[in-house]
Design a protein around this motif. Structure first.
Motif, PDB file in Angstrom:
ATOM      1  N   VAL A 100     -57.697  45.253  -8.689  1.00 47.38           N
ATOM      2  CA  VAL A 100     -58.811  44.410  -8.896  1.00 47.38           C
ATOM      3  C   VAL A 100     -59.484  45.030 -10.457  1.00 47.38           C
ATOM      4  CG1 VAL A 100     -60.647  42.852  -9.394  1.00 47.38           C
ATOM      5  CG2 VAL A 100     -59.023  42.095  -7.702  1.00 47.38           C
ATOM      6  N   THR A 101     -58.468  43.826 -12.240  1.00 45.13           N
ATOM      7  CA  THR A 101     -59.361  44.193 -13.126  1.00 45.13           C
ATOM      8  C   THR A 101     -59.975  43.222 -14.338  1.00 45.13           C
ATOM      9  OG1 THR A 101     -57.760  46.284 -13.155  1.00 45.13           O
ATOM     10  CG2 THR A 101     -58.559  45.811 -15.174  1.00 45.13           C
ATOM     11  N   PHE A 102     -61.257  43.784 -14.565  1.00 47.53           N
ATOM     12  CA  PHE A 102     -61.293  42.591 -15.499  1.00 47.53           C
ATOM     13  C   PHE A 102     -62.567  43.299 -16.226  1.00 47.53           C
ATOM     14  CE2 PHE A 102     -63.750  41.225 -11.844  1.00 47.53           C
ATOM     15  CZ  PHE A 102     -65.166  40.663 -12.325  1.00 47.53           C
ATOM     16  N   THR A 103     -63.276  42.002 -17.237  1.00 49.75           N
ATOM     17  CA  THR A 103     -64.518  42.870 -17.607  1.00 49.75           C
ATOM     18  C   THR A 103     -65.134  41.533 -18.328  1.00 49.75           C
ATOM     19  OG1 THR A 103     -63.024  44.490 -19.193  1.00 49.75           O
ATOM     20  CG2 THR A 103     -65.505  43.390 -20.256  1.00 49.75           C
ATOM     21  N   ALA A 104     -66.459  41.324 -17.442  1.00 46.95           N
ATOM     22  CA  ALA A 104     -67.391  40.349 -17.825  1.00 46.95           C
ATOM     23  C   ALA A 104     -68.285  40.675 -19.368  1.00 46.95           C
ATOM     24  CB  ALA A 104     -68.244  40.264 -17.148  1.00 46.95           C
ATOM     25  N   ARG A 105     -67.903  40.010 -20.721  1.00 44.77           N
ATOM     26  CA  ARG A 105     -68.552  40.571 -21.387  1.00 44.77           C
ATOM     27  C   ARG A 105     -69.453  39.568 -22.172  1.00 44.77           C
ATOM     28  NH1 ARG A 105     -63.766  39.432 -25.803  1.00 44.77           N
ATOM     29  NH2 ARG A 105     -62.833  37.677 -23.811  1.00 44.77           N
ATOM     30  N   PRO A 106     -70.444  40.798 -22.626  1.00 46.15           N
ATOM     31  CA  PRO A 106     -72.277  39.971 -22.820  1.00 46.15           C
ATOM     32  C   PRO A 106     -71.731  38.734 -24.490  1.00 46.15           C
ATOM     33  CG  PRO A 106     -71.716  42.423 -23.835  1.00 46.15           C
ATOM     34  CD  PRO A 106     -70.452  42.057 -23.340  1.00 46.15           C
ATOM     35  N   GLY A 107     -72.448  37.766 -24.043  1.00 45.65           N
ATOM     36  CA  GLY A 107     -72.527  36.381 -24.494  1.00 45.65           C
ATOM     37  C   GLY A 107     -71.821  35.484 -23.968  1.00 45.65           C
ATOM     38  N   ARG A 108     -70.957  35.211 -22.867  1.00 46.64           N
ATOM     39  CA  ARG A 108     -70.623  35.067 -22.479  1.00 46.64           C
ATOM     40  C   ARG A 108     -70.602  34.456 -21.306  1.00 46.64           C
ATOM     41  NH1 ARG A 108     -65.886  34.616 -26.238  1.00 46.64           N
ATOM     42  NH2 ARG A 108     -64.354  33.574 -24.425  1.00 46.64           N
ATOM     43  N   VAL A 109     -70.240  33.623 -21.009  1.00 39.76           N
ATOM     44  CA  VAL A 109     -69.969  33.878 -18.727  1.00 39.76           C
ATOM     45  C   VAL A 109     -68.660  33.539 -18.846  1.00 39.76           C
ATOM     46  CG1 VAL A 109     -70.389  31.645 -17.189  1.00 39.76           C
ATOM     47  CG2 VAL A 109     -71.752  31.302 -19.375  1.00 39.76           C
ATOM     48  N   THR A 110     -68.337  34.137 -17.664  1.00 40.06           N
ATOM     49  CA  THR A 110     -67.490  34.603 -16.826  1.00 40.06           C
ATOM     50  C   THR A 110     -67.784  33.808 -16.251  1.00 40.06           C
ATOM     51  OG1 THR A 110     -66.505  37.006 -18.465  1.00 40.06           O
ATOM     52  CG2 THR A 110     -65.684  36.346 -16.159  1.00 40.06           C
ATOM     53  N   GLY A 111     -66.265  32.911 -15.277  1.00 31.91           N
ATOM     54  CA  GLY A 111     -66.122  32.386 -13.759  1.00 31.91           C
ATOM     55  C   GLY A 111     -65.224  33.616 -13.023  1.00 31.91           C
ATOM     56  N   PHE A 112     -66.022  33.593 -11.858  1.00 34.14           N
ATOM     57  CA  PHE A 112     -65.180  34.799 -10.936  1.00 34.14           C
ATOM     58  C   PHE A 112     -64.388  33.865  -9.518  1.00 34.14           C
ATOM     59  CE2 PHE A 112     -65.319  38.161  -7.883  1.00 34.14           C
ATOM     60  CZ  PHE A 112     -63.489  38.871  -8.329  1.00 34.14           C
ATOM     61  N   LEU A 113     -63.424  33.294 -10.170  1.00 33.40           N
ATOM     62  CA  LEU A 113     -63.163  32.044  -8.931  1.00 33.40           C
ATOM     63  C   LEU A 113     -61.825  32.538  -8.011  1.00 33.40           C
ATOM     64  CD1 LEU A 113     -63.020  29.358 -12.184  1.00 33.40           C
ATOM     65  CD2 LEU A 113     -65.307  30.235 -10.878  1.00 33.40           C
ATOM     66  N   GLY A 114     -61.777  31.219  -7.032  1.00 35.11           N
ATOM     67  CA  GLY A 114     -60.878  31.660  -6.127  1.00 35.11           C
ATOM     68  C   GLY A 114     -61.036  31.113  -5.189  1.00 35.11           C
ATOM     69  N   PRO A 115     -60.264  30.857  -3.768  1.00 38.13           N
ATOM     70  CA  PRO A 115     -60.714  30.032  -2.705  1.00 38.13           C
ATOM     71  C   PRO A 115     -61.492  30.853  -1.524  1.00 38.13           C
ATOM     72  CG  PRO A 115     -58.161  30.944  -2.574  1.00 38.13           C
ATOM     73  CD  PRO A 115     -59.034  30.940  -4.485  1.00 38.13           C
ATOM     74  N   ASN A 116     -62.403  30.394  -0.880  1.00 41.19           N
ATOM     75  CA  ASN A 116     -62.641  31.995   0.737  1.00 41.19           C
ATOM     76  C   ASN A 116     -61.718  32.599   0.799  1.00 41.19           C
ATOM     77  OD1 ASN A 116     -65.295  30.099   0.338  1.00 41.19           O
ATOM     78  ND2 ASN A 116     -64.366  28.686   1.871  1.00 41.19           N
ATOM     79  N   GLY A 117     -62.204  33.994   1.040  1.00 42.14           N
ATOM     80  CA  GLY A 117     -61.397  34.531   1.617  1.00 42.14           C
ATOM     81  C   GLY A 117     -60.818  35.451   0.376  1.00 42.14           C
ATOM     82  N   ALA A 118     -60.967  34.618  -1.131  1.00 39.34           N
ATOM     83  CA  ALA A 118     -60.309  36.061  -1.841  1.00 39.34           C
ATOM     84  C   ALA A 118     -60.744  36.760  -2.385  1.00 39.34           C
ATOM     85  CB  ALA A 118     -60.164  34.979  -3.100  1.00 39.34           C
ATOM     86  N   ARG A 150     -56.164  36.266  -2.443  1.00 43.95           N
ATOM     87  CA  ARG A 150     -55.565  37.760  -1.574  1.00 43.95           C
ATOM     88  C   ARG A 150     -55.746  38.669  -2.261  1.00 43.95           C
ATOM     89  NH1 ARG A 150     -50.123  34.813   0.861  1.00 43.95           N
ATOM     90  NH2 ARG A 150     -51.252  32.679   2.622  1.00 43.95           N
ATOM     91  N   GLY A 151     -57.020  39.047  -2.650  1.00 46.47           N
ATOM     92  CA  GLY A 151     -57.388  40.053  -3.728  1.00 46.47           C
ATOM     93  C   GLY A 151     -56.949  40.228  -4.316  1.00 46.47           C
ATOM     94  N   ARG A 152     -56.463  39.491  -5.652  1.00 49.97           N
ATOM     95  CA  ARG A 152     -55.793  39.915  -6.566  1.00 49.97           C
ATOM     96  C   ARG A 152     -55.787  39.365  -7.653  1.00 49.97           C
ATOM     97  NH1 ARG A 152     -51.886  44.166  -6.096  1.00 49.97           N
ATOM     98  NH2 ARG A 152     -50.562  43.947  -8.227  1.00 49.97           N
ATOM     99  N   VAL A 153     -55.337  38.974  -8.420  1.00 48.37           N
ATOM    100  CA  VAL A 153     -56.576  38.061  -9.945  1.00 48.37           C
ATOM    101  C   VAL A 153     -55.248  37.720 -10.242  1.00 48.37           C
ATOM    102  CG1 VAL A 153     -56.615  38.943 -12.423  1.00 48.37           C
ATOM    103  CG2 VAL A 153     -57.928  39.943 -10.648  1.00 48.37           C
TER     104      VAL A 153
END
Ligand code: ADP
Ligand code: ADP
Length: 218
Positions: free
Chosen positions: A20-38, A202-205
């Motif tokens: 998994v690769t992602f960035t959450a940047r200052p000044g923004r709300v980053t939604g990290f979303l997915g079903p249960n078990g993701a 399932r663990g992947r973006v």
């Protein structure tokens, strides 16, 4: 800033988090979303130094969590299942957190006002509704005026008014240049709060981008 770089966490043969690769940047709300078990909670646990990765990195403000000089003043977190023992009074819990993290006492009053818990602050947490417990968890996360806010399922137990309240709170927090990571399986309720969205399955973006890009079918 939050940087998750090629992060994997395996439990035996199970890939809970898989590159998994992602960035959450200052000044923004980053939604990290997915079903249960993701793999959302596992990712947050590694970010917060509660679990070691199998490979890859998870950095807050450029550092691993355990290398932060003053964790609670850099990162505020709401985690499912965490929180004070039910016998504790909410004000005592916050006062203890403030004292043990060298946070000024006045912040306790401020976060109680901010979360609408001032009236109920002397009550024991076991008398709180689920929504009030969520507010208390958010109060604790905000206590150190952190630059980075990490919230796991913050709208759980809240009614539509409570969800709007969380939305306004998080948007205000981000508007002051801070980083907000909001993890949830309530995709419909929370997607509208976010500026950027990372969807895991399932663990992947599987999807990553601004809300505008993502809803345009990107
Ligand atoms: P989410 O937060 O998105 O619901 P989790 O990160 O909790 O997902 O779980 C991802 C996967 O990893 C699930 O299949 C879960 O069963 C598994 N998992 C999580 N923690 C453990 C653990 N301590 N031991 C074994 N498997 C785990
Ligand atoms: P140790 O204390 O022996 O390093 P840990 O279980 O704490 O063992 O960590 C295992 C590996 O994961 C180590 O290489 C550690 O540096 C790395 N690690 C632990 N937490 C993080 C994190 N949040 N981000 C990146 N690497 C981490």
């Amino acid at each position: 800033m939050i940087e998750v770089l090629g992060l994997s966490k395996h439990y035996g043969g199970r890939k809970a988090v898989d590159d998994v690769t992602f960035t959450a940047r200052p000044g923004r709300v980053t939604g990290f979303l997915g079903p249960n078990g993701a793999g959302k909670s596992t990712t947050l646990r590694v970010l917060l130094g509660l679990d070691a990765p199998t490979s890859g990195r998870a950095l807050v403000a450029g550092r691993r969590y355990r290398d932060l000089a003053q964790p609670l003043r850099t990162v505020g977190a709401l985690l499912e299942g965490a929180g004070p023992v039910p016998e504790r009074r909410a004000a005592d819990h916050l006062m203890w957190l403030a004292r043990s993290n060298r946070i000024p006492r006045r912040r306790v009053r401020e976060v109680l006002d901010l979360t609408g818990l001032a009236e109920a602050a002397r009550r024991r947490v076991k008398t709180y509704s689920l929504g009030m417990r969520q507010r208390l968890g958010i109060a604790a996360a905000l206590l150190g005026e952190p630059d980075v806010l990490i919230l796991d399922e913050p709208v759980n137990g809240l009614d539509p008014d409570g969800i709007r309240w969380v939305r306004d709170l998080l948007r205000d927090h981000a508007a002051s240049g801070r980083t907000v990571l909001l993890s949830s399986h309530f995709m419909a309720e929370t997607a509208g709060i976010a500026d950027d969205v990372v969807i895991v399955h399932r663990g992947r973006v599987v999807v990553r981008g601004s809300l505008a890009e993502v809803t345009a079918g990107h």
